[in-house]
Enzyme design. Structure first.
Site, short mmCIF file in Angstrom:
data_model
loop_
_atom_site.label_atom_id
_atom_site.label_comp_id
_atom_site.label_asym_id
_atom_site.label_seq_id
_atom_site.Cartn_x
_atom_site.Cartn_y
_atom_site.Cartn_z
N HIS A 143 0.81 -1.22 0.00
CA HIS A 143 0.00 0.00 0.00
C HIS A 143 0.85 1.28 0.00
O HIS A 143 0.53 2.24 0.72
CB HIS A 143 -0.94 0.01 1.20
N HIS A 217 -9.65 2.32 0.46
CA HIS A 217 -9.58 1.22 1.41
C HIS A 217 -10.66 1.32 2.49
O HIS A 217 -10.38 1.05 3.67
CB HIS A 217 -8.18 1.17 2.03
N GLU A 357 -11.54 -3.50 -2.83
CA GLU A 357 -10.61 -2.52 -3.39
C GLU A 357 -10.45 -2.77 -4.88
O GLU A 357 -9.95 -3.81 -5.28
CB GLU A 357 -9.25 -2.66 -2.70
#
Ligand code: BGC
Length: 395
Positions: A143, A217, A357
């Protein structure tokens, strides 16, 4: 319904939106359509974090902060018209900055960049150069690294247009940030539409070739955040295949059919129905934590396609997700362990929220057969996802 008296509707000119000045938040909780801005908190270095409360024509409200582009709340009606907050998060900035939060690192509600999900070994080669990124998830990059887009302060511009209300967030990531090449100019537009959608449009440009894979997210619990497990939610994922992972959650490169596996969600199925099966992929993910290959008539097409539908029987709430992306990470909140308490003070237990996502596949910079995530100078990265909220008596 006439639009907000806070914001008289301006004539919309060409382009995405007309820009408006922002009313300061009032104390009341009235559902007047429009955008209200107030202070959310202060970062340790003194910078102020603002919160924008967006209200659409049906009274759905969503609060977004310019730190991490985090969606801190989203209140939507159930089948009886009762509004509840259906995303996990905190009411104060401290919640997002606490040691406990950083240790657990669930990325509640945040914008993710430059690269959603994992890159093996934090390393990739591009045009003959090898780049080393931060390794913040064991030996992998996750991420965006140590300080991803979820932890930076974005510029925010609220707007109102014929579709609804929203905020444009922009952030310029310097060349070399977290090890990535190129200066990346990023813009993310959240629109809360009057058709009860959260519409997210992502754009980016770069000064050097670089991987880009932006996503959002949010963790949803359609029965209300803090109300317990999401295992009773019915899930449909429009995918005939998924990308299996190794034991560090890096794709093996295989595109595996879901048919006959607990990963087949073509028929709506409770999330919990097969999650405890003795299946190597479920064991590796500690539940669902996998990228699904979305079904498209033309595989290369970049049209919006239905990605997933989730329905919660008690509330009747239905969430539909559409995207231009080729993949969808379904994460069943397996790493939530009750150590964080949310907006109503209730602990966020194991699997009390799920994330959907939209994305390119994990580790694409190291996987030649996956759709490319490389953005070149002169090109514009564009990605579009819609989360639609409604209710239904049954499926
Ligand atoms: C990843 C999970 C991770 C979670 C929170 C998800 O997108 O797939 O493996 O634990 O984010 O960081």
């Amino acid at each position: 319904m006439p639009r907000s008296s806070i914001f008289p509707l301006l004539a919309v000119t060409a382009g995405f939106a007309s820009m408006l000045s922002v009313a300061q938040a009032s104390d009341d909780n009235s559902a007047v359509p429009g955008v209200e801005k107030s202070t959310f908190g202060q970062l340790p270095d003194g910078r102020t974090v603002d919160v924008y409360r967006l209200t659409n024509a049906s009274g759905i409200t969503m609060r977004v902060i310019n730190y991490g582009g985090i969606i801190v709340s989203l209140k939507a009606p159930d089948a009886q018209g009762n509004f509840e907050d259906i995303v996990l998060g905190f009411d104060s900035l401290e919640g997002y900055l606490s040691d406990a939060y950083r240790k657990a690192n669930p990325y509640f509600g945040a914008l993710i960049g430059r690269y959603g999900n994992r890159i093996a070994g934090g390393e990739f080669s591009l045009n003959g150069t090898t780049y080393q990124l931060a390794t913040n998830d064991g030996s992998n990059h996750l991420h965006g690294g140590d300080q991803g887009f979820d932890e930076v302060l974005w510029n925010a511009k609220p707007f109102e247009n014929q579709n609804g209300v929203g905020v444009i967030l922009s952030y310029t990531s310097p060349d070399g940030e977290e090890g990535y090449p190129g200066k990346l100019k990023t813009e993310v537009t959240y629109t809360l539409t009057d058709s009860d959608e959260l519409d997210i449009a992502y754009r980016a440009t770069t000064t050097k070739p670089t991987p880009v894979n932006l996503t959002q997210h949010s963790y949803f619990n359609l029965d209300g955040e803090g109300s317990g497990s999401i295992l009773d939610h019915y899930l449909m994922i429009n995918a005939e295949a998924f990308t299996p992972v190794d034991d560090t959650l890096i794709p093996t490169g295989e595109i595996r059919p879901v048919d006959g596996t607990p990963f087949d969600f073509n028929e709506p199925t409770p999330i919990g129905e097969r999650i405890e099966q003795d299946n190597q992929q479920l064991l590796r993910g500690k539940g669902y934590d996998h990228n699904f290959v979305l079904k498209r008539e033309a595989p290369q097409s970049e049209e919006l396609v239905l990605a997933a539908r989730v329905w919660e029987p008690d509330s009747g709430r239905l969430l539909e997700v559409e995207t231009t992306e080729p993949g969808l990470q379904f994460y069943s909140g397996n790493f939530l362990d009750g150590s964080l308490s949310g907006k109503q003070g209730s602990a966020y237990e194991h699997r009390s929220g799920f994330a959907l996502e939209t994305q390119h596949f994990p580790d694409s910079p190291n996987q030649e057969t996956f759709p490319s995530t490389i953005l070149n100078p002169g090109e514009t990265y564009q990605s579009h996802t819609v989360y639609r909220f409604s209710t239904r008596d049954g499926l």
